[in-house]
Write a protein that holds these residues in place. Structure first.
Motif, PDB file in Angstrom:
ATOM      1  N   LYS A   1       6.476  19.990   1.777  1.00 35.64           N
ATOM      2  CA  LYS A   1       5.043  19.838   1.609  1.00 35.64           C
ATOM      3  C   LYS A   1       4.291  21.155   1.736  1.00 35.64           C
ATOM      4  CE  LYS A   1       2.744  16.426   3.346  1.00 35.64           C
ATOM      5  NZ  LYS A   1       2.013  17.565   3.880  1.00 35.64           N
ATOM      6  N   ASN A   2       4.763  22.004   2.622  1.00 36.69           N
ATOM      7  CA  ASN A   2       4.010  23.213   2.895  1.00 36.69           C
ATOM      8  C   ASN A   2       3.970  24.119   1.670  1.00 36.69           C
ATOM      9  OD1 ASN A   2       3.251  25.858   4.105  1.00 36.69           O
ATOM     10  ND2 ASN A   2       3.468  24.714   6.003  1.00 36.69           N
ATOM     11  N   ASP A   3       2.818  24.741   1.426  1.00 41.00           N
ATOM     12  CA  ASP A   3       2.677  25.616   0.265  1.00 41.00           C
ATOM     13  C   ASP A   3       3.609  26.820   0.341  1.00 41.00           C
ATOM     14  OD1 ASP A   3       0.767  24.016  -0.902  1.00 41.00           O
ATOM     15  OD2 ASP A   3      -0.910  25.087   0.011  1.00 41.00           O
ATOM     16  N   ILE A   4       3.995  27.223   1.532  1.00 37.08           N
ATOM     17  CA  ILE A   4       4.905  28.362   1.700  1.00 37.08           C
ATOM     18  C   ILE A   4       6.332  27.837   1.596  1.00 37.08           C
ATOM     19  CG2 ILE A   4       5.603  30.221   3.254  1.00 37.08           C
ATOM     20  CD1 ILE A   4       2.809  30.025   4.502  1.00 37.08           C
TER      21      ILE A   4
ATOM     22  N   PRO B   1       2.444   6.528  -0.937  1.00 36.33           N
ATOM     23  CA  PRO B   1       1.810   7.336   0.102  1.00 36.33           C
ATOM     24  C   PRO B   1       2.381   8.753   0.223  1.00 36.33           C
ATOM     25  CG  PRO B   1       2.259   5.130   0.907  1.00 36.33           C
ATOM     26  CD  PRO B   1       2.973   5.262  -0.404  1.00 36.33           C
ATOM     27  N   MET B   2       3.612   8.965  -0.238  1.00 39.80           N
ATOM     28  CA  MET B   2       4.184  10.306  -0.165  1.00 39.80           C
ATOM     29  C   MET B   2       3.326  11.318  -0.914  1.00 39.80           C
ATOM     30  SD  MET B   2       8.225   9.588  -0.770  1.00 39.80           S
ATOM     31  CE  MET B   2       9.236   8.664   0.386  1.00 39.80           C
ATOM     32  N   PHE B   3       2.716  10.891  -2.032  1.00 41.77           N
ATOM     33  CA  PHE B   3       1.950  11.813  -2.859  1.00 41.77           C
ATOM     34  C   PHE B   3       0.594  12.149  -2.244  1.00 41.77           C
ATOM     35  CE2 PHE B   3       4.422   9.191  -5.993  1.00 41.77           C
ATOM     36  CZ  PHE B   3       5.389  10.153  -6.230  1.00 41.77           C
TER      37      PHE B   3
ATOM     38  N   ARG C   1       7.264   4.177   8.147  1.00 45.06           N
ATOM     39  CA  ARG C   1       5.998   4.189   7.423  1.00 45.06           C
ATOM     40  C   ARG C   1       5.802   5.543   6.764  1.00 45.06           C
ATOM     41  NH1 ARG C   1       2.431   1.275  12.172  1.00 45.06           N
ATOM     42  NH2 ARG C   1       3.223  -0.859  11.838  1.00 45.06           N
ATOM     43  N   SER C   2       5.804   5.561   5.447  1.00 48.04           N
ATOM     44  CA  SER C   2       5.734   6.841   4.734  1.00 48.04           C
ATOM     45  C   SER C   2       4.438   7.582   5.021  1.00 48.04           C
ATOM     46  CB  SER C   2       5.931   6.623   3.233  1.00 48.04           C
ATOM     47  OG  SER C   2       5.045   5.646   2.739  1.00 48.04           O
ATOM     48  N   GLU C   3       3.344   6.858   5.296  1.00 51.58           N
ATOM     49  CA  GLU C   3       2.095   7.543   5.638  1.00 51.58           C
ATOM     50  C   GLU C   3       2.266   8.371   6.897  1.00 51.58           C
ATOM     51  OE1 GLU C   3       2.401   4.294   5.188  1.00 51.58           O
ATOM     52  OE2 GLU C   3       0.829   3.494   3.879  1.00 51.58           O
ATOM     53  N   ASN C   4       2.938   7.788   7.904  1.00 51.10           N
ATOM     54  CA  ASN C   4       3.146   8.517   9.160  1.00 51.10           C
ATOM     55  C   ASN C   4       4.117   9.673   8.994  1.00 51.10           C
ATOM     56  OD1 ASN C   4       3.061   5.263  10.349  1.00 51.10           O
ATOM     57  ND2 ASN C   4       1.510   6.717  10.988  1.00 51.10           N
ATOM     58  N   VAL C   5       5.174   9.435   8.231  1.00 51.41           N
ATOM     59  CA  VAL C   5       6.228  10.441   8.116  1.00 51.41           C
ATOM     60  C   VAL C   5       5.822  11.586   7.199  1.00 51.41           C
ATOM     61  CG1 VAL C   5       8.612  10.846   7.388  1.00 51.41           C
ATOM     62  CG2 VAL C   5       8.027   8.754   8.645  1.00 51.41           C
ATOM     63  N   PHE C   6       5.245  11.273   6.028  1.00 50.01           N
ATOM     64  CA  PHE C   6       5.009  12.305   5.021  1.00 50.01           C
ATOM     65  C   PHE C   6       3.578  12.822   4.987  1.00 50.01           C
ATOM     66  CE2 PHE C   6       8.873  10.273   3.540  1.00 50.01           C
ATOM     67  CZ  PHE C   6       9.648  11.362   3.217  1.00 50.01           C
ATOM     68  N   VAL C   7       2.621  12.005   5.351  1.00 47.64           N
ATOM     69  CA  VAL C   7       1.232  12.438   5.310  1.00 47.64           C
ATOM     70  C   VAL C   7       0.812  13.025   6.655  1.00 47.64           C
ATOM     71  CG1 VAL C   7      -1.156  11.751   4.877  1.00 47.64           C
ATOM     72  CG2 VAL C   7       0.706  10.707   3.563  1.00 47.64           C
ATOM     73  N   GLU C   8       1.121  12.304   7.723  1.00 44.67           N
ATOM     74  CA  GLU C   8       0.721  12.756   9.048  1.00 44.67           C
ATOM     75  C   GLU C   8       1.734  13.702   9.687  1.00 44.67           C
ATOM     76  OE1 GLU C   8       0.056   9.237  11.337  1.00 44.67           O
ATOM     77  OE2 GLU C   8      -1.355   8.390   9.887  1.00 44.67           O
TER      78      GLU C   8
END
Length: 518
Positions: A442-445, A351-353, A46-53
């Motif tokens: 994902k991280n800004d750094i 959901p990745m975005f 589930r991309s929501e779980n992997v990439f968002v959460e």
């Protein structure tokens, strides 16, 4: 008497593969993993779980050079970082083993040649069930055997892209991938060519990660033991400082000291350096095996960019990571220095975005994330970053890890992006809408994206400028080895996993000889 013949710290591409290689010897092998088994569950896909959460990003806090905390995109599980990798398994090019001039300076030569590594690349491809096609990639080095499995076929939209690129004079090739696909007999194939592969754990166990390929088969041998949730906090030496005599492990808040004749560190480039630095003592005041002051230095992780191109037509591709382009890998008529590698990346999903500031609002408010995902053709661009001594891991009080990194070799990275734009402009892509995509970083750094981390314990022949000898044994401690990507003196511009795997097999042969187990 020691508790074990060999203790291996870390179960990823380096440590897991080494355990697999040593397992048939009958020697007592202990594999220590700071994490647990990655759970098999519906959330794997589930991309929501992997990439968002960020369900599978391990809790850890590092600091940048300015003291700002960040969460590295690390995955502490059995199988290490390979649990989430895209399974692109490239050989480094023959020229990558020699000195190469880049825009910002020299990429140093390795102390061993491609020809010395080649037999182990072949064995690594066979072990990790790599699919590919020899003779397509214009930069590929000599290989002593064909790929063990045929290349993954392009889906129609990507096949058309490959055909268009070839008509335009480029030389696209099939990406070498480690998946357990039987395309001729799909009802019995473990891999189903889903879109939840690159950046996801595989709930089917059909990706060639180190847990599936190496650790589980190793554990079938009664002489191999795995301990999970065991974090090694320190290595102890004897009075001479020339031998590791204790491996201090923290498990659920309790410490225990284990002993082995040989100790192998394979924690990932940053954490392997961290462990050596944390093991300072009277004989090694700057960190274990750090008389050269090289431990932690020359950290690299590639100049990478995930980019999506918006096609005028929908892209219904499911498994997209099948195409690569190396026409600009080396210097040529157009450029006096290398640019790097272009390859497909896993297919965008809406959901990745949602895990970041939505990039679609930069284009037009009415465009939905679903529309962008349906029309996206996704690429991964890799340019080599050069080893710099001040790009380094240091350890402060309270085990605080600082990763200082100043980007270099940025001009060819930008030029590779421009080349991609110019290529796609003739192929029906909206080049004005060629957008940087940060779903995997994902991280800004930027230093948080540690998937391709390397360096920190480089190997070489001179103890004054390297941590390890050519067998990946530390110059200063006779029974201590490092077999993850820490040993890289340069990183090339292809994914590092296969080289780490091949090197683990190479070092494994040396250790079998040392243990008298050949």
């Amino acid at each position: 008497m020691s508790d074990f013949d060999v203790i291996i710290i870390g179960s990823g591409a380096g440590g897991g593969t080494l355990a697999h290689h040593l397992a048939p010897s009958g020697k007592r092998i202990l594999l220590l993993e700071r994490g647990d088994w990655l759970p098999r569950e519906p959330e794997n896909w589930r991309s929501e779980n992997v990439f968002v959460e960020n369900r599978y990003v391990s809790p850890d806090t590092w600091y940048d050079a300015h003291g700002k905390p960040f969460q590295p995109q690390s995955h502490y599980f059995v199988g290490g970082a390979t649990k989430m990798f895209g399974a692109a398994l490239y050989r480094m090019r023959r020229e990558d083993f020699g000195e190469l001039r880049h825009h910002d300076g020299l990429s140093p030569a390795w102390p061993i040649s491609y020809d010395e590594m080649e037999p182990y690349y072949t064995r690594a491809e066979q072990l990790y069930q790599v699919h590919g096609a020899r003779g397509e990639d214009p930069t590929e080095p000599h290989a002593s055997a064909p790929y063990p499995f045929p290349a993954l076929a392009h889906e129609p939209r990507i096949q058309r892209l490959a055909d268009d690129l070839a008509k335009a004079g480029y030389r696209p090739f099939h990406t070498p991938c480690g998946v357990m696909l039987d395309a001729a007999n799909m009802p019995y194939s473990k891999c189903v060519r889903c879109m939840n592969c690159d950046g996801f754990p595989c709930v089917l166990g059909a990706k060639s990660d180190a847990e599936v390929i190496a650790v589980r088969p190793a554990l079938e041998h009664p002489n191999v033991t795995l301990r999970t949730n065991n974090r090694v906090v320190r290595l102890e030496t004897g009075a001479s400082g020339r031998e590791v005599t204790g491996v201090v492990v923290d498990h659920a808040g309790k410490t225990e000291t284990l002993r082995a004749d040989i100790v192998v560190v394979a924690c990932g480039a940053a954490n392997s350096a961290r462990l050596l630095l944390a093991s300072a003592n009277d004989k090694h005041p700057n960190g274990l095996a750090n008389g050269s002051d090289m431990v932690g230095r020359h950290y690299m992780f590639h100049n990478s960019a995930a980019v999506l191109a918006l096609s005028e037509e929908e892209n219904p591709t499911v498994y997209q990571k099948t195409l690569g382009i190396n026409d600009f890998y080396f210097a040529g008529k157009e450029f006096d220095y290398p640019l790097g590698n272009i390859q497909m990346v896993g297919k965008s999903q809406a959901p990745m975005f949602r895990g970041e500031r939505p990039i679609e609002t930069l284009l037009a408010p009415m465009w939905s994330l679903d529309w962008i995902a349906r029309h996206a053709v996704d690429f991964w661009l890799t340019t080599e970053d050069l080893p710099a001594p001040d790009n380094r891991v240091t350890l402060g009080r309270d085990d605080r890890l600082t990763l200082a990194y100043t980007p270099n070799n940025q001009v060819p990275k930008k030029q590779l992006y421009e080349k991609l734009k110019s290529m796609l402009g003739r192929l029906g892509m909206k080049t004005d809408h060629l957008l940087p995509r940060h779903a995997y970083l994902k991280n800004d750094i930027s230093v948080a994206g540690v998937a391709h981390q390397a360096g920190t314990c480089r190997f070489g022949t001179d103890p004054a400028t390297s941590v390890l000898n050519t067998d990946c044994r530390t110059h200063e401690v006779d029974n201590l080895y490092v077999v993850d990507t820490s040993f890289f003196p340069s990183i090339s511009a292809v994914n590092p996993s296969l080289t780490a795997i091949a090197n683990a097999l190479r070092v494994g042969d040396h250790l079998l000889g040392r243990l008298g187990a050949h």
